[in-house]
Write a protein that holds these residues in place. Sequence first.
Motif, mmCIF file in Angstrom:
data_model
loop_
_atom_site.group_PDB
_atom_site.id
_atom_site.type_symbol
_atom_site.label_atom_id
_atom_site.label_comp_id
_atom_site.label_asym_id
_atom_site.label_seq_id
_atom_site.Cartn_x
_atom_site.Cartn_y
_atom_site.Cartn_z
ATOM 1 N N MET A 114 18.706 -31.052 -15.619
ATOM 2 C CA MET A 114 17.865 -29.567 -16.102
ATOM 3 C C MET A 114 18.001 -29.170 -17.396
ATOM 4 S SD MET A 114 16.945 -28.341 -13.121
ATOM 5 C CE MET A 114 16.843 -26.870 -13.058
ATOM 6 N N GLY A 163 1.271 -33.307 -17.564
ATOM 7 C CA GLY A 163 1.762 -32.187 -18.123
ATOM 8 C C GLY A 163 2.948 -32.361 -19.137
ATOM 9 N N ALA A 170 6.329 -31.357 -11.481
ATOM 10 C CA ALA A 170 5.938 -31.692 -12.593
ATOM 11 C C ALA A 170 5.030 -33.079 -12.701
ATOM 12 C CB ALA A 170 7.312 -31.922 -13.408
ATOM 13 N N CYS A 182 0.862 -33.762 -22.256
ATOM 14 C CA CYS A 182 0.105 -32.832 -22.993
ATOM 15 C C CYS A 182 0.754 -31.559 -23.331
ATOM 16 C CB CYS A 182 -0.988 -32.394 -21.836
ATOM 17 S SG CYS A 182 -2.174 -33.729 -21.323
HETATM 18 C C1 LIG Z 1 13.996 -26.142 -15.269
HETATM 19 C C2 LIG Z 1 13.127 -26.962 -16.233
HETATM 20 C C3 LIG Z 1 13.685 -28.142 -16.444
HETATM 21 C C4 LIG Z 1 13.064 -29.064 -17.382
HETATM 22 N N1 LIG Z 1 13.491 -30.402 -17.776
HETATM 23 C C5 LIG Z 1 12.735 -31.164 -18.442
HETATM 24 C C6 LIG Z 1 13.491 -32.348 -18.849
HETATM 25 O O1 LIG Z 1 14.591 -32.504 -18.810
HETATM 26 N N2 LIG Z 1 12.602 -33.464 -19.628
HETATM 27 C C7 LIG Z 1 11.440 -32.905 -19.953
HETATM 28 O O2 LIG Z 1 10.720 -33.750 -20.501
HETATM 29 N N3 LIG Z 1 10.627 -31.841 -19.529
HETATM 30 C C8 LIG Z 1 11.533 -30.881 -18.488
HETATM 31 N N4 LIG Z 1 10.843 -29.655 -18.193
HETATM 32 C C9 LIG Z 1 9.456 -29.394 -18.903
HETATM 33 C C10 LIG Z 1 8.342 -29.796 -17.633
HETATM 34 O O3 LIG Z 1 8.906 -29.553 -16.467
HETATM 35 C C11 LIG Z 1 7.882 -31.218 -17.912
HETATM 36 O O4 LIG Z 1 7.365 -31.403 -19.225
HETATM 37 C C12 LIG Z 1 6.705 -31.441 -16.955
HETATM 38 O O5 LIG Z 1 6.536 -32.831 -16.810
HETATM 39 C C13 LIG Z 1 5.362 -30.751 -17.303
HETATM 40 O O6 LIG Z 1 4.308 -31.137 -16.039
HETATM 41 P P1 LIG Z 1 3.562 -29.935 -15.454
HETATM 42 O O7 LIG Z 1 2.744 -30.670 -14.441
HETATM 43 O O8 LIG Z 1 4.177 -29.070 -14.871
HETATM 44 O O9 LIG Z 1 2.874 -29.357 -16.389
HETATM 45 P P2 LIG Z 1 2.067 -27.786 -16.728
HETATM 46 O O10 LIG Z 1 2.952 -26.867 -16.758
HETATM 47 O O11 LIG Z 1 0.949 -27.654 -15.508
HETATM 48 O O12 LIG Z 1 1.112 -27.964 -17.836
HETATM 49 C C14 LIG Z 1 1.928 -28.375 -19.270
HETATM 50 C C15 LIG Z 1 0.896 -28.420 -20.418
HETATM 51 O O13 LIG Z 1 -0.050 -29.490 -20.332
HETATM 52 C C16 LIG Z 1 -1.533 -29.154 -20.024
HETATM 53 N N5 LIG Z 1 -1.869 -30.083 -19.241
HETATM 54 C C17 LIG Z 1 -1.281 -30.650 -17.793
HETATM 55 N N6 LIG Z 1 -1.911 -31.549 -17.453
HETATM 56 C C18 LIG Z 1 -3.040 -31.841 -18.097
HETATM 57 C C19 LIG Z 1 -4.249 -32.805 -18.028
HETATM 58 N N7 LIG Z 1 -4.036 -33.670 -17.308
HETATM 59 N N8 LIG Z 1 -4.980 -32.872 -19.323
HETATM 60 C C20 LIG Z 1 -4.898 -31.907 -20.058
HETATM 61 N N9 LIG Z 1 -4.045 -30.946 -20.382
HETATM 62 C C21 LIG Z 1 -3.027 -30.925 -19.321
HETATM 63 C C22 LIG Z 1 -1.363 -27.736 -19.564
HETATM 64 O O14 LIG Z 1 -2.621 -27.110 -19.893
HETATM 65 C C23 LIG Z 1 -0.265 -27.276 -20.412
HETATM 66 O O15 LIG Z 1 -0.425 -26.847 -21.569
HETATM 67 C C24 LIG Z 1 11.716 -28.712 -17.514
HETATM 68 C C25 LIG Z 1 11.045 -27.704 -17.017
HETATM 69 C C26 LIG Z 1 11.741 -26.700 -16.282
HETATM 70 C C27 LIG Z 1 10.894 -25.454 -15.638
#
Ligand SMILES: Cc1cc2nc3c(=O)[nH]c(=O)nc-3n(C[C@H](O)[C@H](O)[C@H](O)COP(=O)(O)OP(=O)(O)OC[C@H]3O[C@@H](n4cnc5c(N)ncnc54)[C@H](O)[C@@H]3O)c2cc1C
Length: 287
Positions: free
Chosen positions: A190, A112, A108, A115
């Motif tokens: 989680m 992300g 993560a 956004c």
């Molecule tokens: C099992 C699990 C547990 C989780 N627990 C938490 C938690 O405790 N707390 C929490 O806050 N979140 C949680 N999440 C959600 C997620 O993991 C986080 O929000 C994570 O930081 C998203 O980042 P990513 O890089 O994976 O985003 P991505 O999935 O790659 O992108 C997310 C969105 O942002 C957009 N995006 C990404 N980067 C950019 C950029 N630089 N410019 C423009 N648009 C962009 C993408 O197009 C998409 O719409 C969890 C997810 C899972 C699967």
Amino acid sequence: MKPFQYHEPTTVKEACQLIATHWKKACVLAGGTDLIIKMKKGVILPEHVINIKKIPELNGISETSDGFKIGSITSLSAIANHEGIKAKQPMVGEAALTVGSLQVRNLATLGGNLCNGAPSADMAPGLLVLDSLITLSGVNGDRKMKLEEFFVGPGEVNLKKGEILKELFVPFPDKDMRMIYLKHGPRRAMDCALVGVAVALVLKNSGQQCESAKIALGAVAPTPVRAKKSEKLLSGKSVKDFPIQEIKKMLLTEIAPISDVRASATYRAEMISSLTLKAIENLVNLN
Ligand SMILES: Cc1cc2nc3c(=O)[nH]c(=O)nc-3n(C[C@H](O)[C@H](O)[C@H](O)COP(=O)(O)OP(=O)(O)OC[C@H]3O[C@@H](n4cnc5c(N)ncnc54)[C@H](O)[C@@H]3O)c2cc1C
């Protein structure tokens, strides 16, 4: 998953051009911990997926004379483990550690997390109280704004056609600032926050006088929000005169929680008051 065209730009300019060309049909892929799940479930069906993880200039943390620059594809693990952040902005690293599991944090990215536009995003409250600034890159160059102005509504952020989030700037705090992020959820790991709160207090006179206060709340409004009226009740006060009951009432005027499968609006309102007061108490009692 519906078939899509996959792109792997290596520069910000190339990425922005691709997004602008395929606007409304393209998704940016960073860590993919949210996006891939939504694509698998068919919630989002992009025709183009633009992976920005191969763009070196978006990755990493650098220290300047007045703060940290954090590239948007920097992983939450990298933020949590960064020695400079641990020393100078501990709350930012601690907030990163509350997200998901180690495996999730390794993938993560900070970008992300922001956004997504999730009201419960764990990185948002801490960065809001530190008055973070963001840089967005687009086909016509960069624009900067306060992080506060980036959040528009649930799942909605202030990105224009062809833009990506490039980096965040987190200024160094006042040397007397104490800060904390507290998250409440059904499980320790989680789980997204049912409510979250970041509090930063600048405490002078051996911690007895509050010069300024900043409070940001997660999962109790359509976006992560600063509680500016509640902040005013603390700023300029001696800590022994903090108007606890007034703060509780004021916080309720600054939120608009919803009921969903995870918690009722009433529960969220109760919890945000308790958590905020707990955060203030922890900071005041810190030696
Ligand atoms: C099992 C699990 C547990 C989780 N627990 C938490 C938690 O405790 N707390 C929490 O806050 N979140 C949680 N999440 C959600 C997620 O993991 C986080 O929000 C994570 O930081 C998203 O980042 P990513 O890089 O994976 O985003 P991505 O999935 O790659 O992108 C997310 C969105 O942002 C957009 N995006 C990404 N980067 C950019 C950029 N630089 N410019 C423009 N648009 C962009 C993408 O197009 C998409 O719409 C969890 C997810 C899972 C699967």
